[in-house]
Write an enzyme that holds these catalytic residues in place. Structure first.
Site, PDB file in Angstrom:
ATOM      1  N   GLU A 240      -7.059 -41.132  19.268  1.00 45.16           N
ATOM      2  CA  GLU A 240      -8.220 -40.436  19.836  1.00 45.16           C
ATOM      3  C   GLU A 240      -8.111 -40.309  21.355  1.00 45.16           C
ATOM      4  O   GLU A 240      -8.492 -39.298  21.937  1.00 45.16           O
ATOM      5  CB  GLU A 240      -9.505 -41.183  19.464  1.00 45.16           C
ATOM      6  CG  GLU A 240      -9.824 -41.087  17.990  1.00 45.16           C
ATOM      7  CD  GLU A 240     -10.931 -42.041  17.584  1.00 45.16           C
ATOM      8  OE1 GLU A 240     -11.952 -41.560  17.083  1.00 45.16           O
ATOM      9  OE2 GLU A 240     -10.787 -43.260  17.783  1.00 45.16           O
TER      10      GLU A 240
ATOM     11  N   SER B  73     -14.126 -52.492  15.102  1.00 48.20           N
ATOM     12  CA  SER B  73     -15.465 -52.078  15.522  1.00 48.20           C
ATOM     13  C   SER B  73     -16.255 -53.323  15.902  1.00 48.20           C
ATOM     14  O   SER B  73     -16.135 -54.365  15.255  1.00 48.20           O
ATOM     15  CB  SER B  73     -16.164 -51.340  14.376  1.00 48.20           C
ATOM     16  OG  SER B  73     -17.562 -51.362  14.570  1.00 48.20           O
TER      17      SER B  73
ATOM     18  N   HIS C  74      -5.098 -23.212   8.556  1.00 47.51           N
ATOM     19  CA  HIS C  74      -6.577 -23.285   8.539  1.00 47.51           C
ATOM     20  C   HIS C  74      -7.059 -24.633   7.999  1.00 47.51           C
ATOM     21  O   HIS C  74      -8.161 -24.723   7.464  1.00 47.51           O
ATOM     22  CB  HIS C  74      -7.194 -22.152   7.704  1.00 47.51           C
ATOM     23  CG  HIS C  74      -6.590 -20.812   7.975  1.00 47.51           C
ATOM     24  ND1 HIS C  74      -7.048 -19.965   8.968  1.00 47.51           N
ATOM     25  CD2 HIS C  74      -5.538 -20.187   7.403  1.00 47.51           C
ATOM     26  CE1 HIS C  74      -6.309 -18.865   8.975  1.00 47.51           C
ATOM     27  NE2 HIS C  74      -5.377 -18.969   8.045  1.00 47.51           N
TER      28      HIS C  74
ATOM     29  N   LYS D   4     -14.088 -51.915   9.794  1.00 48.86           N
ATOM     30  CA  LYS D   4     -13.438 -50.767  10.437  1.00 48.86           C
ATOM     31  C   LYS D   4     -12.056 -51.077  11.009  1.00 48.86           C
ATOM     32  O   LYS D   4     -11.808 -52.136  11.545  1.00 48.86           O
ATOM     33  CB  LYS D   4     -14.312 -50.226  11.581  1.00 48.86           C
ATOM     34  CG  LYS D   4     -15.592 -49.565  11.148  1.00 48.86           C
ATOM     35  CD  LYS D   4     -15.390 -48.379  10.224  1.00 48.86           C
ATOM     36  CE  LYS D   4     -14.700 -47.201  10.878  1.00 48.86           C
ATOM     37  NZ  LYS D   4     -15.530 -46.593  11.921  1.00 48.86           N
TER      38      LYS D   4
END
Ligand code: ARG
Length: 461
Positions: A289, A276, A155, A282
């Site tokens: 992803e 970024s 979980h 970043k």
């Protein structure tokens, strides 16, 4: 003018050609189409439908066409609907009358099915080999990880400590099932469909068994209707790749989490991270992803093909032309993803201190306390309640769990030792479990499995 224009009068409407042309997609089957044509020509020779000279002329012409395709000098024409008609047209231009014999006893329906099986056989084997290379990376990282441990989650809540090697191997075993599926799919699709004709076979003395053997297939089709309409192998391949994509997606999701400041378990190598355009600080896990995102596309390719197939009466229908784009796309995306993610995993820096600190909270050893009581005769349900109560009190009263354990009459100082960092993971000793001894055995078994799979994949041809 198309090759099939005899029955029709006048020109095909531009809109029809625009809509039905598939050359831009199926050009990549050129090599397989040429291989199929060569085997077909030799078959026509054995059947006495071409004499030796005609066979030699056609084989030579097919070589010349191949050279043009490879040199990118092959001039495609407006009537070239697909790679099959383009090659045949060019063979006829170069070889004259003999060229017109190439399509004897053959239809694009059996031709395209064979071409696509040749493609799928080769590419799925290549994907399987790349999965093995990916697993190799996981094994190396698992070996390097030694006794480093981190929290195992259920979980997404910290549950019990596990060795990092155990976690990495969990993904490796999932990939072993992917290899299994890819091998089984290749074995099942290893069937030549040449000789099925448009749908019903031929009146000419063709020998599909010999053509199958010539092309290196394990055998020929059993039923000509099935041969030209069966795309099970494409659906299976798309499923194999979709599930493999789901496995890569789940790894991607963990990398996204682990590389966040919140977790801080890993630091991506700059070569496998992105920046970024606006935020100078970043460092983003785009590869991970995309592994997650592209799985949606792989699932879509499978779903799309199944919908295409579900309403088709026997035998060939033009709908089947829609089989190639999803297959090519899924193969391409899977291969790109395996390569990028393997690179990311082989270069990622692990932070053992962060991982272990997250796993050293005393509550992750709670079940060890309960099992300690069980070993001393307490029924598990009662032991669970005792320890659960102590964890509750520790949180409510802001008292360290160790203090409460020490003070408890059934537990005491000996039990407190279970809460020391690294103790709980070492107590996982059952087969297949997360502790050092069991994981060492697992690693050995996995290395054996990998060796056996390498032999199976190589044996595919
Ligand atoms: N380009 C077609 C395909 O991929 C080839 C078969 C065409 N057959 C036909 N009867 N129109 O399926």
């Amino acid at each position: 003018m198309t090759l099939w224009h005899g029955r029709l009068r006048g020109d095909t409407a531009d809109a029809v050609m625009d809509y039905s042309v598939s050359l831009h997609v199926d050009r990549r089957l050129a090599g397989d189409d040429l291989a199929g044509s060569r085997a077909h020509v030799r078959g026509l020779g054995r059947a006495g439908l071409l004499d030796d000279e005609e066979v030699a002329t056609l084989l030579g012409t097919l070589d010349a066409v191949e050279a043009e395709l490879e040199a990118d000098t092959f001039a495609f024409g407006p009537g070239d609907e697909d790679i099959h008609t383009a090659v045949e047209r060019r063979v006829t231009e170069l070889a004259g009358d003999v060229g017109a014999k190439l399509h004897t006893g053959r239809s694009r329906n059996d031709q395209v099915a064979t071409d696509l099986r040749l493609y799928a056989k080769r590419e799925l084997r290549a994907v399987a080999a790349e999965v093995l290379a990916f697993q190799e990376v996981l094994v190396t990282r698992a070996q390097e990880a030694g006794d480093v441990y981190l929290p195992g989650y259920t979980h997404l809540q910290r549950a019990q400590p596990v060795l990092l090697a155990h976690h990495l191997l969990a993904h490796a075993w999932a990939l072993a099932r992917d290899v299994d599926r890819l091998v089984a799919t290749v074995v099942r699709l290893d069937v030549s469909t040449l000789g099925a004709g448009a749908l019903a076979g031929s009146s000419l003395p063709l020998d599909p068994d010999a053509v199958a053997a010539d092309l290196g297939f394990a055998g020929r089709f059993e039923n000509s209707l099935d041969a030209v309409s069966d795309r099970d192998f494409v659906a299976e391949a798309l499923f194999d790749l979709a599930l493999l994509g789901v496995h890569l997606s789940r790894m991607g999701e963990e990398i996204v989490l682990w590389s966040s400041d919140e977790f801080g378990f890993v630091v991506l190598d700059d070569a496998f991270a992105t920046g970024s355009s606006m935020l100078p600080q970043k460092k983003n896990p785009d590869v991970a992803e995309l592994a997650r995102g592209k799985s949606g596309r792989l699932i879509g390719n499978l779903t799309g093909l199944l919908v295409t197939l579900k309403g088709l009466p026997l035998a060939y229908n033009r709908d089947l032309q829609e089989d190639k784009e999803p297959l090519f796309d899924s193969v391409d995306q899977t291969r790109l993803g395996l390569s990028a993610l393997a690179g990311l995993l082989s270069t990622v820096r692990v932070d053992p201190a962060r991982m272990q600190a997250a796993a050293d909270g005393s509550a992750v050893a709670a079940v060890d306390l309960a099992e300690w009581l069980v070993e001393r005769g307490t029924p598990f349900r009662q032991a669970h309640a005792v320890v659960g109560g102590l964890v509750h009190d520790s949180i409510e009263r802001h008292v360290p769990l160790a203090e409460l354990v020490e003070a408890h009459p059934a537990l005491g100082a000996e039990a407190v030792a279970l809460l020391e960092p690294g103790v709980a993971v070492r107590r996982r000793t059952t087969p297949g479990s997360a502790g050092p001894e069991a994981v060492a055995i697992q690693l050995g078994r996995f290395v054996h499995r990998l060796e056996a799979d390498r032999i199976r994949v190589t044996a595919l041809g």
